[in-house]
Design a protein around this motif. Structure first.
Motif, PDB file in Angstrom:
ATOM      1  N   ILE A 139       0.873  -1.170   0.000  1.00 13.52           N
ATOM      2  CA  ILE A 139       0.000   0.000   0.000  1.00 13.52           C
ATOM      3  C   ILE A 139       0.913   1.222   0.000  1.00 13.52           C
ATOM      4  CG2 ILE A 139      -0.208   0.041   2.516  1.00 13.52           C
ATOM      5  CD1 ILE A 139      -3.120   1.022   2.081  1.00 13.52           C
ATOM      6  N   ARG A 140       0.543   2.221  -0.738  1.00  8.30           N
ATOM      7  CA  ARG A 140       1.443   3.362  -0.929  1.00  8.30           C
ATOM      8  C   ARG A 140       0.642   4.637  -1.137  1.00  8.30           C
ATOM      9  NH1 ARG A 140       4.303   1.300  -6.321  1.00  8.30           N
ATOM     10  NH2 ARG A 140       4.174  -0.648  -5.149  1.00  8.30           N
ATOM     11  N   MET A 141       1.349   5.754  -1.247  1.00  8.84           N
ATOM     12  CA  MET A 141       0.728   7.039  -1.510  1.00  8.84           C
ATOM     13  C   MET A 141       1.358   7.659  -2.756  1.00  8.84           C
ATOM     14  SD  MET A 141       2.360   8.444   1.998  1.00  8.84           S
ATOM     15  CE  MET A 141       1.933  10.156   1.970  1.00  8.84           C
ATOM     16  N   TYR A 142       0.534   8.247  -3.600  1.00 11.26           N
ATOM     17  CA  TYR A 142       0.990   8.917  -4.802  1.00 11.26           C
ATOM     18  C   TYR A 142       0.776  10.411  -4.625  1.00 11.26           C
ATOM     19  CZ  TYR A 142       1.329   4.461  -7.271  1.00 11.26           C
ATOM     20  OH  TYR A 142       1.683   3.190  -7.659  1.00 11.26           O
ATOM     21  N   GLY A 161      -2.157  18.373   0.183  1.00 13.15           N
ATOM     22  CA  GLY A 161      -3.232  17.411  -0.025  1.00 13.15           C
ATOM     23  C   GLY A 161      -3.320  16.872  -1.428  1.00 13.15           C
ATOM     24  N   GLU A 162      -2.287  17.068  -2.245  1.00 15.28           N
ATOM     25  CA  GLU A 162      -2.303  16.567  -3.619  1.00 15.28           C
ATOM     26  C   GLU A 162      -1.840  15.118  -3.628  1.00 15.28           C
ATOM     27  OE1 GLU A 162      -0.323  19.277  -6.269  1.00 15.28           O
ATOM     28  OE2 GLU A 162      -1.040  21.010  -5.138  1.00 15.28           O
ATOM     29  N   VAL A 163      -2.687  14.226  -3.113  1.00 13.71           N
ATOM     30  CA  VAL A 163      -2.272  12.854  -2.830  1.00 13.71           C
ATOM     31  C   VAL A 163      -3.470  11.916  -2.859  1.00 13.71           C
ATOM     32  CG1 VAL A 163      -2.500  13.269  -0.342  1.00 13.71           C
ATOM     33  CG2 VAL A 163      -1.051  11.399  -1.135  1.00 13.71           C
ATOM     34  N   PHE A 164      -3.205  10.678  -3.223  1.00 18.41           N
ATOM     35  CA  PHE A 164      -4.158   9.598  -2.963  1.00 18.41           C
ATOM     36  C   PHE A 164      -3.375   8.391  -2.471  1.00 18.41           C
ATOM     37  CE2 PHE A 164      -3.092   8.734  -7.427  1.00 18.41           C
ATOM     38  CZ  PHE A 164      -2.971   7.345  -7.459  1.00 18.41           C
ATOM     39  N   VAL A 165      -4.058   7.517  -1.742  1.00 18.59           N
ATOM     40  CA  VAL A 165      -3.430   6.300  -1.231  1.00 18.59           C
ATOM     41  C   VAL A 165      -4.100   5.103  -1.896  1.00 18.59           C
ATOM     42  CG1 VAL A 165      -2.943   7.425   0.970  1.00 18.59           C
ATOM     43  CG2 VAL A 165      -4.984   6.004   0.758  1.00 18.59           C
ATOM     44  N   THR A 166      -3.330   4.020  -2.049  1.00 18.60           N
ATOM     45  CA  THR A 166      -3.887   2.837  -2.708  1.00 18.60           C
ATOM     46  C   THR A 166      -3.084   1.589  -2.382  1.00 18.60           C
ATOM     47  OG1 THR A 166      -4.484   1.846  -4.847  1.00 18.60           O
ATOM     48  CG2 THR A 166      -2.534   3.263  -4.804  1.00 18.60           C
ATOM     49  N   SER A 167      -3.771   0.464  -2.336  1.00 17.73           N
ATOM     50  CA  SER A 167      -3.105  -0.833  -2.284  1.00 17.73           C
ATOM     51  C   SER A 167      -3.347  -1.602  -3.579  1.00 17.73           C
ATOM     52  CB  SER A 167      -3.584  -1.646  -1.077  1.00 17.73           C
ATOM     53  OG  SER A 167      -4.998  -1.776  -1.071  1.00 17.73           O
ATOM     54  N   GLY A 168      -3.622  -0.863  -4.647  1.00 15.63           N
ATOM     55  CA  GLY A 168      -3.804  -1.483  -5.953  1.00 15.63           C
ATOM     56  C   GLY A 168      -4.441  -0.545  -6.962  1.00 15.63           C
TER      57      GLY A 168
END
Length: 301
Positions: A139-142, A161-168
């Motif tokens: 899981i990471r943040m872009y 806040g220019e970010v999203f997190v995802t594990s896929g």
């Protein structure tokens, strides 16, 4: 710090206390001792000191940023809410390899304390990964840094806040064309806004939702598969009459190995940071969540 111009390695620290909880310190120039307090693991420091507020301030002095870990859990008396209200928190970790929690983060944002989400691998030797999941970065943040690949640019973009997190899955979201971390300003009597969200993944998807102050906005989802990529989209107009925050979130397939051995039921997830929508420039407020926060803070006095 190490870099090849495209990739950057910068050290960090997880500071833990059995009462206050866990916090993440990213990009600090040196370790902040004693790392663990309150009798939690080593070193053997029995007292709950220093307060996390002071640790956050020290992290900033050392060129880094700090945030709440594990969604504000993993403690008897978490200070996640207090430190956010005091302005010490730069980000809020909502997910790691085996956890996903948004409730405290949502409540704080419902009271106007907008913080960006964060996520990352908690234990790099965590054994309960499925074959396709990487050893690091499950899981990471872009973060949208533009052309600059240095830590300072990354830090500034994250705090905006220019970010999203995802594990896929990859998730995108805009309100009137404004992306995560942005602000949309409406007249005092409110207005319609256009919401656009997309979730994409080569692996199966389960949900795509737009949330407004933590509540799901009713919407229709267009589902398609293009060259092996599952692509779900929402595009609609809604009327906003009260200041709020909006974000997109989604889920993919279940993590079977995690469920089999941990055991914990968890899907792959994705979540954007919030877009604030301010009506008549009035702040975001929720009386119910404010009462919850006041009660929790009063109990910690």
């Amino acid at each position: 710090e190490g870099t090849d111009g495209q990739r950057l390695i910068r050290p960090g620290e997880e500071f833990r206390d059995s009462d206050q909880g866990h916090i993440n310190l990213l990009g600090i120039s040196k370790v902040i001792p004693p790392i663990s307090t309150g009798g939690l693991a080593g070193p053997d420091v029995p007292y709950h000191y220093p307060p996390f507020f002071d640790v956050f301030q020290r992290a900033r002095e050392l060129g880094g940023i700090g945030g709440v870990a594990h969604g504000g859990g993993y403690s008897r008396n978490s200070t996640a809410m207090a430190n956010t209200v005091l302005g010490a928190v730069d980000f809020f970790e909502i997910g790691n390899t085996n956890g996903y929690r948004t409730d405290i983060w949502y409540r704080l944002m419902n009271c106007g304390y907008i913080t960006p989400p964060a996520a990352g691998t908690d234990l790099p030797n965590f054994p309960f990964r499925d074959p396709w999941e990487p050893f690091l970065g499950e899981i990471r943040m872009y973060v949208r840094v533009g052309e600059h690949r240095d830590f300072e640019s990354w830090k500034q973009a994250l705090t905006r806040g220019e970010v999203f997190v995802t594990s896929g899955p990859i998730v995108q979201f805009t309100v009137n064309g404004v992306g995560p971390g942005g602000i949309v300003r409406l007249p005092a009597d409110g207005s319609e806004v256009e919401l656009q969200a997309e979730l994409a993944s080569p692996r199966p998807l389960q949900t795509l939702e737009i949330v407004q102050n933590g509540q799901v906005v009713s919407s229709d989802t267009r589902r398609a598969t293009d060259e092996g990529i599952h692509r779900w989209q929402i595009r609609q107009r809604v009327r906003i009459q009260k200041s709020c925050w909006l974000a997109a979130r989604g889920e993919g397939e279940r993590k079977p190995t995690l469920e089999r051995y941990f055991p914990r039921r968890q899907n792959t997830i994705a979540h954007t940071a919030a877009v604030q929508v301010l009506v008549g420039n009035r702040p975001i407020r929720s009386p119910d969540d404010a009462q919850f926060l006041l009660k929790q803070l009063a109990a910690q006095q």
